[in-house]
Design a protein around this motif. Structure first.
Motif, PDB file in Angstrom:
ATOM      1  N   ALA A   1      -0.808  17.797  11.197  1.00  0.00           N
ATOM      2  CA  ALA A   1      -2.100  18.367  11.568  1.00  0.00           C
ATOM      3  C   ALA A   1      -3.103  18.249  10.421  1.00  0.00           C
ATOM      4  CB  ALA A   1      -1.929  19.828  11.983  1.00  0.00           C
ATOM      5  N   MET A   2      -2.646  18.481   9.195  1.00  0.00           N
ATOM      6  CA  MET A   2      -3.535  18.390   8.039  1.00  0.00           C
ATOM      7  C   MET A   2      -4.016  16.952   7.828  1.00  0.00           C
ATOM      8  SD  MET A   2      -1.719  20.961   5.281  1.00  0.00           S
ATOM      9  CE  MET A   2      -2.888  20.503   4.000  1.00  0.00           C
ATOM     10  N   VAL A   3      -3.105  15.983   7.986  1.00  0.00           N
ATOM     11  CA  VAL A   3      -3.490  14.568   7.871  1.00  0.00           C
ATOM     12  C   VAL A   3      -4.570  14.231   8.887  1.00  0.00           C
ATOM     13  CG1 VAL A   3      -2.686  12.211   8.362  1.00  0.00           C
ATOM     14  CG2 VAL A   3      -1.344  13.699   6.874  1.00  0.00           C
ATOM     15  N   CYS A   4      -4.349  14.661  10.111  1.00  0.00           N
ATOM     16  CA  CYS A   4      -5.296  14.329  11.184  1.00  0.00           C
ATOM     17  C   CYS A   4      -6.613  15.081  11.039  1.00  0.00           C
ATOM     18  CB  CYS A   4      -4.656  14.602  12.540  1.00  0.00           C
ATOM     19  SG  CYS A   4      -3.215  13.557  12.839  1.00  0.00           S
ATOM     20  N   ASP A   5      -6.573  16.287  10.495  1.00  0.00           N
ATOM     21  CA  ASP A   5      -7.811  17.010  10.190  1.00  0.00           C
ATOM     22  C   ASP A   5      -8.670  16.197   9.213  1.00  0.00           C
ATOM     23  OD1 ASP A   5      -7.407  19.199  11.811  1.00  0.00           O
ATOM     24  OD2 ASP A   5      -6.434  20.401  10.255  1.00  0.00           O
TER      25      ASP A   5
ATOM     26  N   TYR B   1       4.638  19.001  21.579  1.00  0.00           N
ATOM     27  CA  TYR B   1       3.221  18.671  21.754  1.00  0.00           C
ATOM     28  C   TYR B   1       2.668  18.072  20.465  1.00  0.00           C
ATOM     29  CZ  TYR B   1       3.690  21.850  25.731  1.00  0.00           C
ATOM     30  OH  TYR B   1       4.106  22.467  26.894  1.00  0.00           O
ATOM     31  N   LEU B   2       1.809  17.083  20.600  1.00  0.00           N
ATOM     32  CA  LEU B   2       1.158  16.522  19.423  1.00  0.00           C
ATOM     33  C   LEU B   2       0.145  17.519  18.876  1.00  0.00           C
ATOM     34  CD1 LEU B   2       0.378  12.835  20.509  1.00  0.00           C
ATOM     35  CD2 LEU B   2       2.369  13.698  19.256  1.00  0.00           C
ATOM     36  N   PRO B   3      -0.100  17.497  17.563  1.00  0.00           N
ATOM     37  CA  PRO B   3      -1.178  18.337  17.014  1.00  0.00           C
ATOM     38  C   PRO B   3      -2.495  18.009  17.703  1.00  0.00           C
ATOM     39  CG  PRO B   3       0.096  17.306  15.255  1.00  0.00           C
ATOM     40  CD  PRO B   3       0.547  16.672  16.525  1.00  0.00           C
ATOM     41  N   LYS B   4      -3.269  19.029  18.009  1.00  0.00           N
ATOM     42  CA  LYS B   4      -4.547  18.791  18.692  1.00  0.00           C
ATOM     43  C   LYS B   4      -5.446  17.880  17.863  1.00  0.00           C
ATOM     44  CE  LYS B   4      -8.360  21.077  21.072  1.00  0.00           C
ATOM     45  NZ  LYS B   4      -9.384  20.173  20.540  1.00  0.00           N
ATOM     46  N   SER B   5      -5.395  18.036  16.537  1.00  0.00           N
ATOM     47  CA  SER B   5      -6.248  17.197  15.696  1.00  0.00           C
ATOM     48  C   SER B   5      -5.865  15.719  15.800  1.00  0.00           C
ATOM     49  CB  SER B   5      -6.173  17.655  14.234  1.00  0.00           C
ATOM     50  OG  SER B   5      -4.827  17.680  13.774  1.00  0.00           O
ATOM     51  N   LEU B   6      -4.579  15.439  16.092  1.00  0.00           N
ATOM     52  CA  LEU B   6      -4.156  14.046  16.272  1.00  0.00           C
ATOM     53  C   LEU B   6      -4.717  13.484  17.574  1.00  0.00           C
ATOM     54  CD1 LEU B   6      -2.566  11.504  15.679  1.00  0.00           C
ATOM     55  CD2 LEU B   6      -0.499  12.628  16.548  1.00  0.00           C
ATOM     56  N   SER B   7      -4.579  14.249  18.662  1.00  0.00           N
ATOM     57  CA  SER B   7      -5.147  13.820  19.948  1.00  0.00           C
ATOM     58  C   SER B   7      -6.653  13.642  19.837  1.00  0.00           C
ATOM     59  CB  SER B   7      -4.823  14.835  21.046  1.00  0.00           C
ATOM     60  OG  SER B   7      -3.438  14.969  21.222  1.00  0.00           O
TER      61      SER B   7
ATOM     62  N   GLY C   1       0.810  -1.220   0.000  1.00  0.00           N
ATOM     63  CA  GLY C   1       0.000   0.000   0.000  1.00  0.00           C
ATOM     64  C   GLY C   1       0.844   1.270   0.000  1.00  0.00           C
ATOM     65  N   LYS C   2       0.161   2.385   0.211  1.00  0.00           N
ATOM     66  CA  LYS C   2       0.823   3.689   0.197  1.00  0.00           C
ATOM     67  C   LYS C   2       1.314   4.067   1.596  1.00  0.00           C
ATOM     68  CE  LYS C   2      -1.912   5.500  -3.667  1.00  0.00           C
ATOM     69  NZ  LYS C   2      -2.869   6.541  -4.110  1.00  0.00           N
ATOM     70  N   ILE C   3       2.486   4.695   1.629  1.00  0.00           N
ATOM     71  CA  ILE C   3       3.057   5.215   2.869  1.00  0.00           C
ATOM     72  C   ILE C   3       3.146   6.735   2.761  1.00  0.00           C
ATOM     73  CG2 ILE C   3       5.100   5.306   4.343  1.00  0.00           C
ATOM     74  CD1 ILE C   3       5.736   2.453   3.499  1.00  0.00           C
ATOM     75  N   PHE C   4       2.559   7.418   3.723  1.00  0.00           N
ATOM     76  CA  PHE C   4       2.637   8.879   3.780  1.00  0.00           C
ATOM     77  C   PHE C   4       3.456   9.251   5.012  1.00  0.00           C
ATOM     78  CE2 PHE C   4      -1.266   7.794   1.539  1.00  0.00           C
ATOM     79  CZ  PHE C   4      -1.187   8.580   0.398  1.00  0.00           C
ATOM     80  N   TYR C   5       4.682   9.675   4.783  1.00  0.00           N
ATOM     81  CA  TYR C   5       5.636   9.955   5.856  1.00  0.00           C
ATOM     82  C   TYR C   5       5.737  11.464   6.079  1.00  0.00           C
ATOM     83  CZ  TYR C   5      10.244  10.352   8.115  1.00  0.00           C
ATOM     84  OH  TYR C   5      11.280  10.670   8.951  1.00  0.00           O
ATOM     85  N   HIS C   6       5.466  11.890   7.325  1.00  0.00           N
ATOM     86  CA  HIS C   6       5.466  13.321   7.629  1.00  0.00           C
ATOM     87  C   HIS C   6       6.365  13.634   8.825  1.00  0.00           C
ATOM     88  CE1 HIS C   6       2.255  14.059   4.773  1.00  0.00           C
ATOM     89  NE2 HIS C   6       1.567  13.076   5.299  1.00  0.00           N
ATOM     90  N   THR C   7       7.112  14.714   8.685  1.00  0.00           N
ATOM     91  CA  THR C   7       8.008  15.143   9.761  1.00  0.00           C
ATOM     92  C   THR C   7       7.666  16.542  10.278  1.00  0.00           C
ATOM     93  OG1 THR C   7       9.592  16.083   8.169  1.00  0.00           O
ATOM     94  CG2 THR C   7       9.898  13.767   8.782  1.00  0.00           C
ATOM     95  N   GLU C   8       6.840  17.282   9.539  1.00  0.00           N
ATOM     96  CA  GLU C   8       6.490  18.648   9.930  1.00  0.00           C
ATOM     97  C   GLU C   8       5.138  18.693  10.641  1.00  0.00           C
ATOM     98  OE1 GLU C   8       8.488  21.209   9.657  1.00  0.00           O
ATOM     99  OE2 GLU C   8      10.037  20.009   8.659  1.00  0.00           O
ATOM    100  N   LEU C   9       5.070  19.509  11.680  1.00  0.00           N
ATOM    101  CA  LEU C   9       3.852  19.613  12.490  1.00  0.00           C
ATOM    102  C   LEU C   9       2.646  19.988  11.642  1.00  0.00           C
ATOM    103  CD1 LEU C   9       2.675  19.595  15.388  1.00  0.00           C
ATOM    104  CD2 LEU C   9       3.198  22.032  15.500  1.00  0.00           C
ATOM    105  N   ILE C  10       2.786  20.928  10.725  1.00  0.00           N
ATOM    106  CA  ILE C  10       1.667  21.390   9.905  1.00  0.00           C
ATOM    107  C   ILE C  10       1.121  20.268   9.023  1.00  0.00           C
ATOM    108  CG2 ILE C  10       3.234  22.253   8.112  1.00  0.00           C
ATOM    109  CD1 ILE C  10       0.015  24.023   8.987  1.00  0.00           C
TER     110      ILE C  10
END
Length: 252
Positions: free
Chosen positions: A65-69, A123-129, A53-62
């Motif tokens: 946050a967008m993924v979790c939104d 801190y974790l992105p609020k949308s992730l929590s 499958g697809k892997i989406f690897y993110h290192t930046e907070l923004i």
């Protein structure tokens, strides 16, 4: 008509019959456990599970946050529970022990894995929590409650109790569905249910997960863990349905 006590007693199993019944049940249980143990021992002959499958690897907070939104939007619009494969990675040192959570893996379906590299953020992105604690989200994995507690210890603002409530432990689920009980590891579940092996290379498992960026081997390793957690959950639920269908057929 009055039924005598002696007739009632005669209909009960004799001690010999009870002993025979107990012996048969034990033999059947031993047979199932022997078969399960034998299947696990043959693991070395099985191929490794692969993730295509697809892997989406993110290192930046923004970006995280967008993924979790987007995940929050998906679960909010759904009328059903969203069960996701969930796992964490962190560095380990034999002198200092376990390090802080460095990587969070989330598999919302069998063809997608989000790898969030959180080692450099406080801190974790609020949308992730909010997503992980959402009433319609369930996190599945082996010993997943321990991961949930660790994440809450490592990051202020994460509600550990709520995370634990949202967890579905694969070992507990397996013991409630399968005909044999074990102290299941992820490897044993993959062997038993999928007839495959999962690659737990020490070189990758004990690597420096806190260092950005992750290597392709680390990304693949991380993705497989959360992917296979969801795959095992789906497989167990299918077996549970088959078991219920068989029972309904017998009751007809």
């Amino acid at each position: 008509m009055e039924i005598s006590t002696s007739r009632i007693l005669r209909r009960q199993l004799t001690p010999e019959e009870k002993a025979d019944q107990t012996k048969k049940l034990k033999l059947e249980k031993d047979k199932l456990e022997t078969e399960a143990a034998s299947k696990i021992k043959r693991a070395a002959l099985r191929p490794f599970i692969k993730y295509q499958g697809k892997i989406f690897y993110h290192t930046e907070l923004i970006d995280m946050a967008m993924v979790c939104d987007n995940l929050l939007k998906k679960v909010s619009e759904s009328e059903e529970l969203l069960v996701v494969g969930f796992d964490l990675e962190w560095p380990f040192d034999f002198q200092s022990g376990s390090g802080r959570t460095a990587v969070i893996q989330i598999s919302p379906d069998l063809n997608t894995c989000y790898i969030l590299h959180v080692s450099k953020i406080k801190y974790l992105p609020k949308s992730l929590s909010d997503f992980l604690e959402h009433d319609k989200v369930r996190l599945t994995g082996n010993n997943v409650k321990n991961d949930a507690r660790k994440l809450a210890r490592d990051f202020t603002g994460v509600n550990g109790d709520k995370l634990v409530q949202n967890c579905i432990d694969l070992g507990v689920l397996a013991n409630s569905i399968l005909p044999t009980t074990h102290r299941w590891s992820l490897e044993k579940l993959v062997n038993y249910l999928l007839d495959l092996r999962i690659n737990k290379s020490k070189m990758v498992r004990n690597s420096k997960w806190h260092i950005i960026p992750l290597s392709p081997a680390q990304q693949k390793y991380a993705a497989i863990d959360s992917h296979v957690s969801l795959l095992l959950y789906v497989t167990l639920k299918e077996k549970e349905k088959d078991k219920e269908d068989d029972q309904n057929t017998l009751n007809k």
